[in-house]
Scaffold this motif. Structure first.
Motif, PDB file in Angstrom:
ATOM      1  N   GLU A 134      -3.714  -6.403   5.771  1.00  0.00           N
ATOM      2  CA  GLU A 134      -3.683  -4.970   5.354  1.00  0.00           C
ATOM      3  C   GLU A 134      -2.421  -4.089   5.170  1.00  0.00           C
ATOM      4  OE1 GLU A 134      -6.699  -3.241   7.584  1.00  0.00           O
ATOM      5  OE2 GLU A 134      -8.113  -4.936   7.468  1.00  0.00           O
ATOM      6  N   PRO A 136      -0.500  -1.591   3.207  1.00  0.00           N
ATOM      7  CA  PRO A 136      -0.871  -0.578   2.345  1.00  0.00           C
ATOM      8  C   PRO A 136      -0.873  -0.839   1.004  1.00  0.00           C
ATOM      9  CG  PRO A 136       0.737   0.350   4.101  1.00  0.00           C
ATOM     10  CD  PRO A 136       0.945  -1.259   4.058  1.00  0.00           C
ATOM     11  N   ARG A 139       1.687   1.109  -1.419  1.00  0.00           N
ATOM     12  CA  ARG A 139       2.812   0.601  -1.458  1.00  0.00           C
ATOM     13  C   ARG A 139       2.973  -0.923  -2.051  1.00  0.00           C
ATOM     14  NH1 ARG A 139       5.208   0.238   4.316  1.00  0.00           N
ATOM     15  NH2 ARG A 139       7.060  -0.262   2.998  1.00  0.00           N
TER      16      ARG A 139
END
Length: 208
Positions: A134, A136, A139
Motif C-alpha cells: 500500500e 501511496p 506518490r
C-alpha cells in the motif's frame, strides 16, 4: 532479402495499427516480463528516423502512456488481489525478497520505482510489491510518470541515433540499435544485482 524486408518496413511504418500495437505491447510489458517493449521501441525509433514514419513524438507518447497503464495495472493487482500477498508466502525466499523490496521502497521509494523501470522483470516485482504494501498511490503515480517518460525517450532515442547513423538501411539500423539496447539492459541488470548484493551486505553488517 534485405531489400524485401526494408520494403516491408517502409510500407508499414505509417500503418494505422502500428501505434495501437505499440500501446498494447507497452501495457503488457508492465505486467508480463517477456513482453518485448524495449526492442520494439528501439527498432521503430531507428525506422522513424530513416523513413520519417512513425512520428518520434507520437512513438514516445504512446510508449509512455502504455508503460504507465501497465505499471498501474500491476500496482492495482498487487494491492487488491492475492497475487500481492507475498509477505504471507510459505516460501522463505519469496517472503524475504518481498520484505527486502518493501524496505527499499520505504527508504527510497522514488529512486527504486524510477530505476527499476529500466530492469526487465524488476519493474513488475517492484510495482506489485508497491501495491501489496500500500505504497501511496499518488506518490507512485508521480514517480512512475517520471519513469515511463524517461524510459520511452531513452529507448526511442537509442533507435533514433542508430537510424540516423544508418539512414540508408533502416533494417540494419534497427538491428544495431536493438543489440546496443540489449547490451545496455544487461549492464543495467548487472548494476542492479550489484546494488542489491551491496544492500544485503549493509543489512548483514548492521544486524551484526
Amino acid at each position: 532479402m534485405v531489400e524485401a524486408l526494408n520494403a516491408f518496413i517502409e510500407a508499414n511504418a505509417d500503418s494505422m495499427w502500428l501505434l495501437p500495437a505499440v500501446l498494447l505491447v507497452c501495457i503488457l510489458d508492465g505486467i508480463l516480463p517477456p513482453a518485448p517493449a524495449e526492442p520494439v521501441l528501439v527498432a521503430l525509433g531507428a525506422v522513424a528516423v530513416a523513413e520519417g514514419q512513425p512520428s518520434l513524438v507520437a512513438l514516445v507518447a504512446v510508449a509512455a502512456v502504455g508503460g504507465f497503464l501497465g505499471d498501474n495495472l500491476t500496482y492495482t493487482i498487487g494491492r487488491y488481489t492475492r497475487l500481492g500477498r507475498l509477505r504471507e508466502s510459505s516460501k522463505p525466499r519469496v517472503r524475504g525478497f518481498f520484505m527486502w523490496i518493501s524496505g527499499l521502497l520505504m527508504r527510497r521509494g522514488g529512486m527504486i520505482i524510477i530505476a527499476c523501470r529500466y530492469v526487465p522483470g524488476g519493474r513488475q516485482m517492484v510495482n506489485l510489491t508497491a501495491g501489496a504494501m500500500e505504497f501511496p498511490r499518488l506518490r507512485f503515480i508521480l514517480f512512475d510518470s517520471i519513469a515511463v517518460v524517461t524510459w520511452a525517450v531513452y529507448n526511442v532515442g537509442i533507435g533514433a541515433l542508430a537510424g540516423a547513423w544508418l539512414e540508408d538501411n533502416p533494417l540494419l539500423g534497427a538491428a544495431v540499435a536493438v543489440v546496443f539496447a540489449l547490451a545496455l539492459g544487461w549492464v543495467a541488470e548487472r548494476g542492479a544485482q550489484w546494488w542489491r548484493d551491496r544492500s544485503d551486505q549493509r543489512v548483514a553488517q548492521g544486524a551484526g
